[in-house]
Write a protein that holds these residues in place. Structure first.
Motif, PDB file in Angstrom:
ATOM      1  N   ILE A   1       0.861  -1.181   0.000  1.00 27.32           N
ATOM      2  CA  ILE A   1       0.000   0.000   0.000  1.00 27.32           C
ATOM      3  C   ILE A   1       0.896   1.229   0.000  1.00 27.32           C
ATOM      4  O   ILE A   1       1.682   1.439   0.930  1.00 27.32           O
ATOM      5  CB  ILE A   1      -0.921   0.021   1.230  1.00 27.32           C
ATOM      6  N   GLN A   2       0.794   2.041  -1.035  1.00 26.80           N
ATOM      7  CA  GLN A   2       1.593   3.250  -1.120  1.00 26.80           C
ATOM      8  C   GLN A   2       0.911   4.386  -0.359  1.00 26.80           C
ATOM      9  O   GLN A   2      -0.313   4.525  -0.392  1.00 26.80           O
ATOM     10  CB  GLN A   2       1.806   3.649  -2.578  1.00 26.80           C
ATOM     11  N   SER A   3       1.727   5.179   0.305  1.00 27.22           N
ATOM     12  CA  SER A   3       1.178   6.262   1.137  1.00 27.22           C
ATOM     13  C   SER A   3       0.369   7.258   0.312  1.00 27.22           C
ATOM     14  O   SER A   3      -0.594   7.844   0.801  1.00 27.22           O
ATOM     15  CB  SER A   3       2.320   6.987   1.863  1.00 27.22           C
ATOM     16  N   LYS A   4       0.727   7.453  -0.949  1.00 28.02           N
ATOM     17  CA  LYS A   4       0.017   8.401  -1.800  1.00 28.02           C
ATOM     18  C   LYS A   4      -1.366   7.885  -2.190  1.00 28.02           C
ATOM     19  O   LYS A   4      -2.200   8.652  -2.694  1.00 28.02           O
ATOM     20  CB  LYS A   4       0.831   8.702  -3.054  1.00 28.02           C
ATOM     21  N   ASP A   5      -1.619   6.572  -1.953  1.00 31.98           N
ATOM     22  CA  ASP A   5      -2.913   5.981  -2.288  1.00 31.98           C
ATOM     23  C   ASP A   5      -3.840   5.878  -1.085  1.00 31.98           C
ATOM     24  O   ASP A   5      -4.861   5.183  -1.133  1.00 31.98           O
ATOM     25  CB  ASP A   5      -2.719   4.586  -2.904  1.00 31.98           C
ATOM     26  N   VAL A   6      -3.478   6.536   0.008  1.00 29.18           N
ATOM     27  CA  VAL A   6      -4.307   6.512   1.219  1.00 29.18           C
ATOM     28  C   VAL A   6      -4.792   7.927   1.516  1.00 29.18           C
ATOM     29  O   VAL A   6      -3.995   8.860   1.658  1.00 29.18           O
ATOM     30  CB  VAL A   6      -3.512   5.976   2.432  1.00 29.18           C
ATOM     31  N   SER A   7      -6.106   8.095   1.583  1.00 25.86           N
ATOM     32  CA  SER A   7      -6.680   9.375   2.003  1.00 25.86           C
ATOM     33  C   SER A   7      -7.344   9.182   3.357  1.00 25.86           C
ATOM     34  O   SER A   7      -7.612   8.052   3.782  1.00 25.86           O
ATOM     35  CB  SER A   7      -7.706   9.880   0.974  1.00 25.86           C
ATOM     36  N   LEU A   8      -7.608  10.282   4.051  1.00 26.01           N
ATOM     37  CA  LEU A   8      -8.135  10.212   5.411  1.00 26.01           C
ATOM     38  C   LEU A   8      -9.484  10.928   5.513  1.00 26.01           C
ATOM     39  O   LEU A   8      -9.719  11.937   4.835  1.00 26.01           O
ATOM     40  CB  LEU A   8      -7.137  10.832   6.388  1.00 26.01           C
ATOM     41  N   ALA A   9     -10.347  10.388   6.360  1.00 28.96           N
ATOM     42  CA  ALA A   9     -11.656  10.994   6.612  1.00 28.96           C
ATOM     43  C   ALA A   9     -11.983  10.835   8.087  1.00 28.96           C
ATOM     44  O   ALA A   9     -11.495   9.910   8.751  1.00 28.96           O
ATOM     45  CB  ALA A   9     -12.735  10.332   5.756  1.00 28.96           C
TER      46      ALA A   9
END
Length: 369
Positions: free
Chosen positions: A289-297
């Motif tokens: 899992i690449q950090s740029k492919d993780v968003s936060l909510a």
């Protein structure tokens, strides 16, 4: 790391000056696991290949100390030095380095003659099967593709019956298509043999896919080391500031939906969906899992196209020292680390802080094995 590994590691203490006229020197003191894959990672010129050659006895460097499982191969203090041909080591070079006048089978027979037959570690049939080279044994190196030559070279290194296998960027001379062809074989070799492997690479993708433990070299010094998954998930390391900063998540396949072409792994009471391949229920799968492919909510969004939404705890935050507009957030899904690289403005607007429970939305994952 197991107690066996702690008790009998591969101990490498090398102090080495490349040339009297050169400013490069190597100064490392490592205790590597005596099983699995240990990667030496770093930019060109950092000392990776030189360290490998010192371990193999290919560099005139008798002041260093190298032991494996209590067996001393080299000790400057005790005036012990085993020459390269007496060290139980298999070496796979960047170039396959096969004898051009011998067929693939004859190259393997040459290795068998050098082997310590009194203590076979892996059988000829197992090596042929592992590398899938039965059909090309009668061919000569010039008749083989680059990937086939490297598979024969790896088979030859195994048939020496080594106590340690050294691999010096075995994929670097191959194009992307051939790399993808040979990676599954390389991965099988790394996972299915009991021989400890030291793997040199400057490709983070290869290291993430293959290595259990890693050492980062820079200018002849070890600047970071540790278990791969742990090191990748720490903030303040070269990896968390890497352009493609990633983590690896492991879990067993617990659900499959052929209708949608998806499988799911479970870990720490969470699930992640990924594109279905030939895996079966119960198989252990590793996902990158690449950090740029993780968003936060702050809460789950039911009207979102993102399938993988995990409840996570913010463990730490670090502003990028080279780009103050970005911030790296270290998240914990149970005991599993996930990294998210977001804008500093987004972190401010969401009022993110350590100890907060939020939702990690994972846009895509890559299957490693």
């Amino acid at each position: 790391m197991s107690s066996k590994q702690d008790h009998n590691p591969l101990c490498v203490q090398v102090t080495y000056q490349h040339l009297k006229t050169s400013t490069f020197s190597l100064d490392v003191d490592l205790k590597l696991p005596n099983s699995g894959v240990s990667a030496l990672f770093g930019p060109s010129g950092s000392g990776k290949t030189t360290l490998l050659r010192c371990i193999a006895g290919l560099e005139p460097n008798k002041q260093s100390s190298i032991t494996l499982n209590g067996e001393i191969w080299q000790s400057g203090t005790k005036s012990i030095y085993s020459p390269a041909h007496k060290r139980p080591i298999g070496y796979v070079f960047q170039d396959a380095n096969l004898f051009p006048h011998l067929s693939a089978k004859e190259n393997l027979q040459f290795a068998i003659k050098r082997a310590n037959s009194a203590q076979p570690i892996i059988s000829y049939k197992d090596v042929i099967r592992l590398m899938n080279i039965e059909a090309i044994l009668s061919q000569y190196p010039a008749q083989l593709s680059g990937g086939e030559r490297q598979r024969v070279a790896m088979a030859r290194a195994l048939l020496i019956q080594p106590k340690l296998l050294l691999m010096d960027e075995p994929l670097s001379a191959l194009d992307d298509a051939l790399k993808q062809e040979i990676l599954p074989y390389l991965e099988q070799l790394c996972r299915r043999t009991s021989i400890p492997i030291i793997y040199v690479s400057h490709s983070l993708d290869e290291v993430i896919r293959l290595a259990d433990y890693m050492v980062v070299l820079d200018k002849g010094r070890a600047i970071e080391e540790g278990k791969t998954q742990s090191l990748l998930g720490k903030l303040g390391t070269s990896f968390s500031r890497y352009q493609d900063a990633s983590v690896v998540v492991s879990g067993a396949v617990t659900r499959q939906e052929p209708k949608w072409g998806l499988s799911w792994i479970s870990f720490d009471n969470q699930t992640i969906a990924f594109k279905q391949g030939d895996e079966k229920l119960g198989d252990l799968i590793r996902l990158r899992i690449q950090s740029k492919d993780v968003s936060l909510a702050l809460s789950k969004q039911d009207n979102s196209s993102i399938l993988n939404r995990l409840s996570v705890l913010i463990d730490d935050l670090e502003r990028d020292p080279k780009d103050p507009s970005m911030i790296m957030v270290r998240l914990l899904a149970g005991t599993t680390t996930i990294l998210a690289k977001i804008t500093t403005l987004s972190a401010h607007n969401l009022r993110l802080e350590k100890g907060q429970t939020i939702i990690a939305q994972i846009k895509s994952v890559a299957v490693l094995s």
